[in-house]
Design a protein around this motif. Structure first.
Motif, short mmCIF file in Angstrom:
data_model
loop_
_atom_site.label_atom_id
_atom_site.label_comp_id
_atom_site.label_asym_id
_atom_site.label_seq_id
_atom_site.Cartn_x
_atom_site.Cartn_y
_atom_site.Cartn_z
N ALA A 1 -12.23 5.86 41.91
CA ALA A 1 -11.57 5.90 40.60
C ALA A 1 -10.28 6.69 40.66
CB ALA A 1 -12.52 6.51 39.57
N GLU A 2 -9.23 6.16 40.05
CA GLU A 2 -7.96 6.86 39.94
C GLU A 2 -7.69 7.33 38.52
OE1 GLU A 2 -4.88 4.40 41.45
OE2 GLU A 2 -5.67 4.37 43.50
N SER A 3 -8.35 6.73 37.54
CA SER A 3 -8.21 7.15 36.14
C SER A 3 -9.53 6.91 35.44
CB SER A 3 -7.08 6.37 35.46
OG SER A 3 -7.43 4.99 35.37
N ILE A 4 -9.60 7.35 34.18
CA ILE A 4 -10.84 7.23 33.41
C ILE A 4 -11.20 5.78 33.17
CG2 ILE A 4 -9.84 7.26 31.09
CD1 ILE A 4 -12.90 9.27 32.30
N SER A 5 -10.19 4.90 33.17
CA SER A 5 -10.47 3.48 32.93
C SER A 5 -11.24 2.85 34.09
CB SER A 5 -9.15 2.72 32.70
OG SER A 5 -8.31 2.84 33.84
N ASP A 6 -11.18 3.49 35.26
CA ASP A 6 -11.92 2.96 36.41
C ASP A 6 -13.40 3.34 36.37
OD1 ASP A 6 -9.59 1.87 37.47
OD2 ASP A 6 -9.06 3.74 38.48
#
Length: 822
Positions: free
Chosen positions: A15-20
């Motif tokens: 994951a790179e951001s919370i959306s991932d």
């Protein structure tokens, strides 16, 4: 508790951001992970070298359903060093530490605290045990990212390690005291090495202030061990000194530090005195042959008479041209004049410095030949005409030597010019300059020089004295220097310059001035007390004592001399003698410092009441010194006046004194649970009972507040029972002696006590209300014929909460002090 498991890392989401980390992605990854576990032989999976069960994985992954926790797990996942530390104790997080704003977020700290504290505790104690100095430094360089509630968790294992080592030291001391130690056989020679191996002082000193109390105890234990070796029946001073050095190197504070310092100097003196004198003599009188000194060629008589007329065969023409140009410029330009004059004085003083102790060197002969040049160079600083005469003379002398050198004349053929020829030439050149090449009078000088000319040595001395009275010691020294330059026998100037230097900590230089003042005839009490003080500061009490006693012999009212004698005795643990000298100092000069010094002496004599009285007086005279409050707090602590001690420590901290954190923590109230019953442990409250009377006072408490109740005897206003009753409960006070009583009642919530104090010392810290009962409770027996009745009472206590302000009570009949203070 299990190590931290990062669910994003566990699911391998990349994951790179919370959306991932959306719910659909999590469910798919979770399903795949659980399937992998079920297909295995052990129903477990290894993650970051930790074996996890299916339930462990589900518990960790379910935390992603909480939005805040999901954000926190993502941050940790992206901070690989932090993730690795929480998972397996990797120290890269501390090596590469960067401040992040999230570390100040209360919710994040609450989330990470249990994981961080658990891992920090393991890693710190492991590295401390293994003496891994660099790793411990790295760990302690970063404040643990935990809430206050978890600080103790971070340090408890390391605390236990240090405590265990201290117990070993204490056990060694007990064995020595009981004469059962194996080390007695070899006179304790191996004991310091043994203790040194057990105690890594550098590592111990690295530990934070949380360990300060333990560090103090540790140093005290080693000091006690050294004390036993120092004292009879062993008197083994060398191992005792080696041990006290270890204790002295441990970072301590407060009275413990003072105790160890005094012990150090006491044992050190014993050890030094025990060294055989013949050994010292051998050191002072080596048998090795002296090295051959570098020979210095003597100058012939003419050269000494005319110092500028040197042998110059080896000098190049550039050297002589440079000298002539320098003298020419110096004749016209005042700053260059000063440089030439200074260098001349320096060159003339070199023989005096190098050969003053040489039996073949005659100072009187040297001065006889060179006094005219020394005087000319000296007065040239103040009178430009003399400076020009001196420079003209030097120019002509050098010009003649240069001519003889470069014409290669033999010695017999050289010019026969001498001092009088050069002097006559200098007078002519200077006269011509002022008569024909300038319209200025010979007296023309700058405004600054006018000021310098008209000031006498006494006026410089007066200026220095003014600066001294203003505590401007640097400028005072400058003025005393000028006075002495004009009058080398100015006795008072030497004495006051020495005092100025001492005030700047230049004690060795001050002593030289005191010696000179005495040589010139000054025999004052103040001189000898100042002189003795400088030796005291240089830790040479054997030289200080005779001087201080001499000062008192001249003037029995010299308070400073008594004070410094007291300090010397104090350092030697002669606290009784120190107190006597401090008393004499107070009789002459009753200032704050003298009272405080005597207070410390009384403290070490364990006369704490006298110590507090003197410290009270010192604070009254000077209320701005933080240390006064701090040490008075320690004295109050020794007589169990803990409230007073805390007040003093708090004031000391407010005034800038470095109060140890553990003392601050001791004085911070802690909310405690108290069960129904009597509050005991307060020295001012003496519970009274009559077991023969089966009476009681039944108290029922309502739902709005807990209560603390004092039963007060009306006859003497003494509290005979003090009880605590929780809200919605009842309690009976029984076996009450005959008499008439009334009640003092405190209502409130959150009963708090200071650390280590009894519940009796506590008080409510929330929603407080205090009342005094209006009714008299008469517990006297009621007689009727041959019978009597035993009175008993019951009452209900509660408070009414107003509707408009739920935390405000409707009465306040007595104040807090009326209730708590007896």
């Amino acid at each position: 508790m299990q190590n931290y498991i990062n669910p994003i890392d566990l699911l391998n989401l990349n994951a790179e951001s919370i959306s991932d980390v959306d719910s659909l992605t999590v469910r798919k990854a979770k399903k795949a992970l659980l399937a992998e576990i079920e297909l295995g032989d052990t129903d477990t999976i290894f993650h970051n070298s930790i074996e996890l069960t299916k339930s462990d994985c589900i518990r960790a992954i379910d935390e992603l359903d909480n939005k805040d926790k999901k954000d926190f797990h993502l941050f940790i996942y992206q901070n690989k060093d932090l993730n690795n530390f929480l998972s397996n104790g990797d120290l890269a997080f501390f090596h590469n530490y960067k401040v992040e704003s999230i570390y100040k977020l209360a919710d994040f700290i609450d989330f990470i605290s249990p994981y961080f504290a658990q891992q920090y505790e393991k890693v710190l104690s492991k590295n401390y045990k293994r003496n891994q100095l660099n790793n411990v430094k790295q760990l302690l360089s970063v404040k643990p990212i935990v809430s206050e509630a978890y600080i103790e968790e971070c340090y408890k294992s390391t605390y236990a390690v240090v405590k265990e080592i201290e117990k070993e030291i204490i056990q060694l001391t007990k064995e020595i005291e009981n004469k059962k130690s194996n080390h007695i056989e070899n006179d304790f020679e191996d004991l310091p090495d043994l203790v040194s191996k057990k105690v890594n002082v550098e590592l111990l000193n690295l530990l934070p202030t949380y360990f300060q109390s333990l560090r103090n105890q540790f140093a005290q234990s080693i000091r006690n061990l050294a004390r036993d070796l120092n004292n009879d029946p062993y008197s083994e001073y060398k191992p005792a000194f080696n041990l006290i050095e270890i204790a002295n190197n441990i970072s301590t504070d407060g009275l413990i530090k003072q105790t160890i310092t005094k012990g150090y100097y006491t044992i050190k003196k014993n050890y030094e005195d025990s060294i055989p004198k013949q050994i010292k003599a051998t050191v002072q009188q080596p048998t090795a042959p002296k090295t051959t000194p570098i020979e210095i060629e003597d100058e012939d008589e003419n050269d000494e008479l005319e110092p500028v007329e040197k042998k110059a065969e080896s000098k190049s023409i550039a050297y002589w041209i440079f000298l002539c140009v320098a003298y020419t410029v110096g004749f016209f330009y005042n700053p260059v004049q000063k440089i030439i004059l200074g260098l001349s004085l320096l060159m003339l003083s070199v023989p005096l410095i190098l050969f003053r102790k040489d039996n073949d060197f005659s100072i009187s002969s040297f001065l006889k030949r060179n006094i005219i040049f020394i005087l000319a160079a000296t007065f040239g600083f103040f009178y430009p005409v003399i400076a020009q005469l001196y420079i003209s003379y030097s120019f002509l002398a050098n010009l003649n030597v240069m001519y003889d050198t470069f014409t290669n004349k033999d010695k017999e053929e050289k010019s026969k010019f001498g001092i009088y020829h050069y002097l006559a030439g200098a007078v002519i050149v200077t006269f011509l300059y002022h008569s024909y090449f300038t319209t200025n009078k010979i007296s023309q000088i700058t405004d600054t020089n006018i000021v310098e000319q008209i000031l006498t040595d006494k006026e410089y001395f007066q200026k220095g004295s003014t600066y001294f009275s203003q505590s401007n010691f640097t400028d005072a020294i400058t003025q005393f220097d000028k006075a002495i330059n004009l009058n080398q026998n100015y006795t008072d100037a030497y004495g006051d310059r020495g005092a100025s230097k001492a005030n700047l900590g230049q004690y060795q230089s001050a002593i030289l001035d005191y010696e000179k003042a005495e040589q010139l005839g000054l025999k004052s009490s103040m001189l000898y007390s100042n002189w003795g003080y400088s030796y005291y500061q240089l830790k040479q009490p054997e030289k200080a004592i005779p001087l201080l006693e001499k000062a008192i012999g001249i003037d029995p009212k010299n308070g400073n001399a008594y004070r410094w004698l007291g300090e010397i005795k104090y350092d030697k643990n002669d606290n009784k003698g120190a107190a006597e000298d401090y008393t004499k100092a107070i009789n002459v000069n009753p200032n704050a410092s003298n009272y405080f010094a005597r207070g410390l002496a009384y403290y070490y004599l364990k006369d704490y009441k006298k110590a507090i009285q003197d410290m009270d007086k010192g604070i009254q005279l000077n209320p701005n010194v933080g240390q006064y409050y701090y040490d008075r707090g320690d004295a109050k602590d020794m007589i169990n006046d803990f409230d007073g001690a805390c007040r003093d420590w708090k004031t000391a901290k407010e005034k800038g004194y470095n109060v140890p954190e553990y003392k601050v923590n001791r004085c911070t109230p802690q909310i405690v649970y108290v069960s129904n019953g009597e509050l005991t442990g307060c020295s001012e409250i003496k519970p009274k009972y009559n077991k023969g009377l089966d009476n009681k006072l039944l108290i029922t408490v309502g739902s709005n507040a807990s209560v603390a109740v004092k039963l007060i005897n009306k006859a003497n206003e003494k509290c005979i029972r003090y009880v605590f009753i929780n809200k919605n409960t009842s309690y009976s006070i029984r076996n009450i002696p005959e008499g008439k009583y009334y009640l003092k009642i405190a209502y409130g919530d959150d009963w708090s006590i200071i650390n280590e104090q009894s519940n009796c010392t506590g008080r409510f810290t929330k929603n407080t209300l205090f009342e005094k009962g209006e009714e008299t409770l008469d517990y006297n027996l009621v007689y009727s014929g041959n019978n009597y009745q035993v009175p008993s009472f019951s009452l209900k206590l509660d408070v009414i909460i107003s509707e408009d302000r739920m935390n405000t009570f409707n009465t306040d009949k007595i104040n807090e002090n009326d209730f708590y203070n007896e």
